[in-house]
Write a protein that holds these residues in place. Structure first.
Motif, mmCIF file in Angstrom:
data_model
loop_
_atom_site.group_PDB
_atom_site.id
_atom_site.type_symbol
_atom_site.label_atom_id
_atom_site.label_comp_id
_atom_site.label_asym_id
_atom_site.label_seq_id
_atom_site.Cartn_x
_atom_site.Cartn_y
_atom_site.Cartn_z
ATOM 1 N N ASN A 170 -19.427 -63.945 74.443
ATOM 2 C CA ASN A 170 -19.902 -63.859 73.073
ATOM 3 C C ASN A 170 -20.294 -65.239 72.547
ATOM 4 N N ASN A 171 -19.735 -66.278 73.170
ATOM 5 C CA ASN A 171 -19.996 -67.651 72.733
ATOM 6 C C ASN A 171 -20.977 -68.364 73.654
ATOM 7 N N GLY B 73 -23.368 -62.604 73.037
ATOM 8 C CA GLY B 73 -23.893 -63.941 72.771
ATOM 9 C C GLY B 73 -25.242 -63.897 72.091
ATOM 10 N N VAL B 74 -25.950 -65.012 72.158
ATOM 11 C CA VAL B 74 -27.211 -65.153 71.438
ATOM 12 C C VAL B 74 -28.338 -64.398 72.145
ATOM 13 N N ASP C 196 -18.388 -58.245 71.339
ATOM 14 C CA ASP C 196 -17.789 -57.236 72.215
ATOM 15 C C ASP C 196 -16.666 -57.895 73.016
ATOM 16 N N SER C 197 -15.440 -57.464 72.762
ATOM 17 C CA SER C 197 -14.277 -58.081 73.425
ATOM 18 C C SER C 197 -14.251 -57.829 74.929
ATOM 19 N N SER C 198 -15.003 -56.822 75.406
ATOM 20 C CA SER C 198 -15.026 -56.566 76.855
ATOM 21 C C SER C 198 -15.774 -57.662 77.607
ATOM 22 N N PHE C 199 -16.498 -58.536 76.865
ATOM 23 C CA PHE C 199 -17.170 -59.674 77.488
ATOM 24 C C PHE C 199 -16.330 -60.953 77.378
ATOM 25 N N MET C 200 -15.043 -60.778 77.134
ATOM 26 C CA MET C 200 -14.080 -61.877 77.217
ATOM 27 C C MET C 200 -13.207 -61.600 78.432
ATOM 28 N N VAL C 201 -13.350 -62.432 79.460
ATOM 29 C CA VAL C 201 -12.668 -62.163 80.730
ATOM 30 C C VAL C 201 -11.917 -63.391 81.217
ATOM 31 N N THR C 202 -10.861 -63.153 81.955
ATOM 32 C CA THR C 202 -10.118 -64.247 82.578
ATOM 33 C C THR C 202 -10.675 -64.482 83.975
ATOM 34 N N LYS D 181 -21.002 -63.448 62.330
ATOM 35 C CA LYS D 181 -19.846 -62.553 62.370
ATOM 36 C C LYS D 181 -18.565 -63.283 62.768
ATOM 37 N N THR D 182 -18.709 -64.397 63.478
ATOM 38 C CA THR D 182 -17.546 -65.155 63.956
ATOM 39 C C THR D 182 -17.707 -66.617 63.563
ATOM 40 N N GLU D 183 -16.629 -67.369 63.708
ATOM 41 C CA GLU D 183 -16.685 -68.805 63.413
ATOM 42 C C GLU D 183 -17.699 -69.502 64.320
ATOM 43 N N TYR D 184 -17.748 -69.085 65.591
ATOM 44 C CA TYR D 184 -18.710 -69.673 66.532
ATOM 45 C C TYR D 184 -20.145 -69.448 66.041
ATOM 46 N N GLN D 185 -20.473 -68.211 65.658
ATOM 47 C CA GLN D 185 -21.820 -67.907 65.186
ATOM 48 C C GLN D 185 -22.149 -68.680 63.914
ATOM 49 N N GLN D 186 -21.187 -68.808 63.024
ATOM 50 C CA GLN D 186 -21.410 -69.534 61.774
ATOM 51 C C GLN D 186 -21.703 -71.006 62.031
#
Length: 204
Positions: A166-167, A197-198, A63-69, A27-32
């Protein structure tokens, strides 16, 4: 008519060639990129029988909620220590610091590490190692935990950094027991379900 037949033949050839080069799964560049490296026999940790049937890794929905600062509190004068692994190997690491962040309304923290071997490698000298377990470990995700790569170059001047769960990826040990993988320190358990993530790998 002859030109039309030639054109049609060329179209069929081009169509067949484009079908051979299937788009990368993910779904994303990372997953690809991760799927591409696992599909490539020269870089894949998969056993031969698993590689033969490999269609792509399973991921939680992005899920963008798992992107945190996170705020980084650096560990001053950290001693070098031998990190436990799944084998007798004891690679040398140092604590780089502690990351404090809020995820799903919970205040959490993880210790991040720096491999002393990687410091001597031009390709990996800016990499930091972030291993963790969470409440999906052993169920929806690999029981031994997951890893995230963080770059020193991504740390802002105010000592904040974006963590993208996610990564995250599994240790190679999740796919093949011939690898030696660092074990996640107990203090790096997150008392929350990180459904990003995976996911766990179903071996054949």
């Amino acid at each position: 008519m002859k030109n039309n037949i030639i054109s049609l033949t060329l179209l069929l050839v081009l169509s067949c060639n484009s079908q051979d080069k299937r788009p990368l799964v993910g779904k994303t560049e990372y997953q690809q990129k991760l799927n591409a490296s696992y599909k490539d026999a020269s870089t894949s940790p998969l056993k031969k029988k698993d590689l033969k049937n490999f269609k792509g890794l399973d991921f939680f929905p992005v899920d963008s909620s798992f992107m945190v600062t996170a705020t980084l509190i650096r560990t001053e004068n950290a001693p070098t220590f031998q990190m436990a692994t799944s084998t007798d190997r004891k690679p040398l690491y140092k604590e780089y610091g502690v990351l404090k962040f809020n995820l799903k309304g919970k205040d959490l923290e993880l210790t991040i590490y720096q491999s002393q071997d990687d410091l001597r490698d031009e390709k990996y000298k800016n990499y930091l190692f972030l291993p963790f377990t969470d409440n999906t470990s052993g169920n929806e995700s690999y029981g031994g935990g997951r890893y995230m790569d963080v770059m020193t170059t991504d740390i802002k001047d105010n000592n904040t950094i974006l963590l993208n769960f996610n990564n995250t990826y599994n240790p190679y040990c999740a796919y093949n027991d011939r690898y030696s993988c660092p074990l996640v320190p107990r203090k790096n358990h997150l008392d929350i379900e990180v459904k990003a993530g995976v996911q766990v790998f179903e071996k054949h």
